[in-house]
Design a protein around this motif. Structure first.
Motif, short mmCIF file in Angstrom:
data_model
loop_
_atom_site.label_atom_id
_atom_site.label_comp_id
_atom_site.label_asym_id
_atom_site.label_seq_id
_atom_site.Cartn_x
_atom_site.Cartn_y
_atom_site.Cartn_z
N HIS A 60 -12.66 -0.01 -12.57
CA HIS A 60 -12.76 -1.48 -12.52
C HIS A 60 -11.97 -2.06 -13.69
CE1 HIS A 60 -16.29 -0.02 -10.35
NE2 HIS A 60 -16.28 -1.16 -9.69
N THR A 61 -11.66 -3.34 -13.56
CA THR A 61 -10.94 -4.02 -14.64
C THR A 61 -11.24 -5.51 -14.61
OG1 THR A 61 -8.77 -4.23 -15.71
CG2 THR A 61 -8.83 -4.51 -13.33
N ASP A 62 -10.83 -6.20 -15.66
CA ASP A 62 -10.94 -7.66 -15.71
C ASP A 62 -9.66 -8.22 -15.10
OD1 ASP A 62 -11.10 -10.33 -16.27
OD2 ASP A 62 -11.22 -10.10 -18.45
N ALA A 63 -9.76 -8.76 -13.88
CA ALA A 63 -8.57 -9.24 -13.17
C ALA A 63 -7.83 -10.33 -13.93
CB ALA A 63 -8.96 -9.75 -11.77
N THR A 64 -8.54 -11.11 -14.74
CA THR A 64 -7.89 -12.19 -15.48
C THR A 64 -6.96 -11.66 -16.57
OG1 THR A 64 -9.72 -12.40 -17.08
CG2 THR A 64 -9.87 -13.71 -15.05
N ALA A 65 -7.13 -10.38 -16.93
CA ALA A 65 -6.30 -9.80 -17.98
C ALA A 65 -5.05 -9.12 -17.42
CB ALA A 65 -7.11 -8.78 -18.78
N ILE A 66 -4.92 -9.07 -16.08
CA ILE A 66 -3.79 -8.40 -15.44
C ILE A 66 -2.70 -9.40 -15.13
CG2 ILE A 66 -3.05 -6.94 -13.52
CD1 ILE A 66 -5.12 -5.68 -15.46
N SER A 67 -1.50 -9.12 -15.60
CA SER A 67 -0.36 -10.00 -15.33
C SER A 67 0.10 -9.80 -13.89
CB SER A 67 0.77 -9.66 -16.30
OG SER A 67 1.93 -10.42 -16.00
N ASN A 68 0.21 -10.89 -13.14
CA ASN A 68 0.67 -10.85 -11.75
C ASN A 68 -0.10 -9.83 -10.91
OD1 ASN A 68 2.29 -11.55 -9.53
ND2 ASN A 68 3.81 -9.99 -9.99
N PRO A 69 -1.43 -9.99 -10.80
CA PRO A 69 -2.25 -9.00 -10.08
C PRO A 69 -1.87 -8.89 -8.61
CG PRO A 69 -3.49 -11.01 -10.49
CD PRO A 69 -2.22 -11.13 -11.27
N LYS A 70 -1.88 -7.64 -8.11
CA LYS A 70 -1.59 -7.37 -6.70
C LYS A 70 -2.82 -6.70 -6.08
CE LYS A 70 2.75 -8.67 -6.89
NZ LYS A 70 3.28 -9.80 -6.10
N TYR A 71 -3.27 -7.24 -4.95
CA TYR A 71 -4.50 -6.77 -4.33
C TYR A 71 -4.24 -5.95 -3.07
CZ TYR A 71 -7.02 -10.01 -7.41
OH TYR A 71 -7.53 -10.65 -8.49
N PHE A 72 -5.23 -5.10 -2.73
CA PHE A 72 -5.23 -4.45 -1.43
C PHE A 72 -6.62 -4.60 -0.83
CE2 PHE A 72 -6.37 -1.08 -4.45
CZ PHE A 72 -7.43 -0.43 -3.83
N GLU A 73 -6.70 -4.45 0.50
CA GLU A 73 -7.94 -4.69 1.22
C GLU A 73 -8.17 -3.61 2.27
OE1 GLU A 73 -8.24 -9.48 1.24
OE2 GLU A 73 -6.53 -8.66 2.34
N HIS A 74 -9.25 -3.77 3.02
CA HIS A 74 -9.62 -2.79 4.06
C HIS A 74 -8.45 -2.46 4.98
CE1 HIS A 74 -12.12 -0.76 7.04
NE2 HIS A 74 -11.40 -1.38 7.95
N GLY A 75 -8.20 -1.16 5.15
CA GLY A 75 -7.17 -0.70 6.07
C GLY A 75 -5.80 -0.46 5.45
N ASP A 76 -5.59 -0.95 4.24
CA ASP A 76 -4.28 -0.79 3.61
C ASP A 76 -4.04 0.68 3.21
OD1 ASP A 76 -3.93 -3.49 3.89
OD2 ASP A 76 -4.28 -3.98 1.79
N ILE A 77 -2.76 1.08 3.23
CA ILE A 77 -2.37 2.42 2.80
C ILE A 77 -1.74 2.31 1.41
CG2 ILE A 77 -1.01 4.48 3.32
CD1 ILE A 77 -3.07 3.89 5.46
N LEU A 78 -2.15 3.19 0.51
CA LEU A 78 -1.60 3.20 -0.85
C LEU A 78 -0.74 4.43 -1.04
CD1 LEU A 78 -4.78 2.31 -2.97
CD2 LEU A 78 -3.25 0.76 -1.75
#
Length: 220
Positions: A60-78
């Motif tokens: 986990h992390t503090d999202a507000t501390a991440i520059s230009n945050p990129k998200y993924f959601e259900h079903g995405d491939i990493l």
């Protein structure tokens, strides 16, 4: 089912053709990992922690501390695009959880409308791994890229066929996991040999299930 739904063969497509979106994550430093906060995945965890699919992030992390945050959601491939070996470059995993999570740097996120587990199994086949490593040079650090991932070709049968293949391979995966747990609890030569045979059997049937006649006839 394949004969009924794919009488003329299965279409093979580049990932770029099935992608709704594909993008790189944003760097998350080790010191930015926190006990609670927004779930996230750092690229090394895909090598060490996650298998064909996962439903919960270990970090986990503090999202507000991440520059230009990129998200993924259900079903995405990493995909991991940095690694130490040609053989493992662009290792991938499917996220089947339901939280919105952050993707760390050196991760590529693929959004699509296919069965996520099917894609992940297809991307773990011998053929897909050869494509991932094609043209890569053995060095201290091996890199892939978004264009290289877009060029990976896999079979894309209709969704009902994808679901049936996932059921079969999930069953193989579960049986192998149970045997691995037994081996961990009681290390014996017999269990070790059985686990090795089971893994080879799984890889054989996975590749066989995920190899089709090409749409329009003929083989690949």
């Amino acid at each position: 089912m394949i004969a009924e739904l794919c009488p003329d063969g299965v279409e093979y497509k580049k990932l770029g053709e099935i992608a709704i979106d594909i993008y790189r994550g944003s760097g998350i430093k080790r010191e930015q990992i926190t006990p609670t906060g927004t779930p996230c995945v750092r690229y090394g965890e895909i090598y060490t922690t996650y298998g064909i699919w996962f439903d919960k992030c270990i970090s986990h992390t503090d999202a507000t501390a991440i520059s230009n945050p990129k998200y993924f959601e259900h079903g995405d491939i990493l995909f991991v695009i940095t690694g130490e070996s040609v053989e493992d470059i662009a290792k991938s995993t499917a996220y089947v959880g339901h939280e919105r999570c952050l993707a760390g740097g050196d991760i590529v996120v693929l959004k699509h409308e296919q069965n996520p587990k099917y894609l992940s199994y297809a991307l773990a086949t011998t053929d897909a791994r050869k494509q991932k490593s094609s043209g890569k040079v053995k060095s201290k650090v091996v890199h892939s890229s978004v264009p290289a991932i877009k060029d990976i070709v896999i079979p894309v049968p209709p969704l009902p066929v994808q679901s049936e293949i996932v059921k079969i391979l999930d069953n193989f995966t579960e049986l192998t996991a149970e045997l691995t747990a037994e081996l961990t609890a009681e290390l014996t030569a017999e269990l070790t040999a059985e686990l090795t045979a089971r893994k080879k059997q799984y890889e054989y049937y996975r590749d066989k299930l995920l190899t089709f006649a090409v749409l329009g006839g003929g083989g690949r």
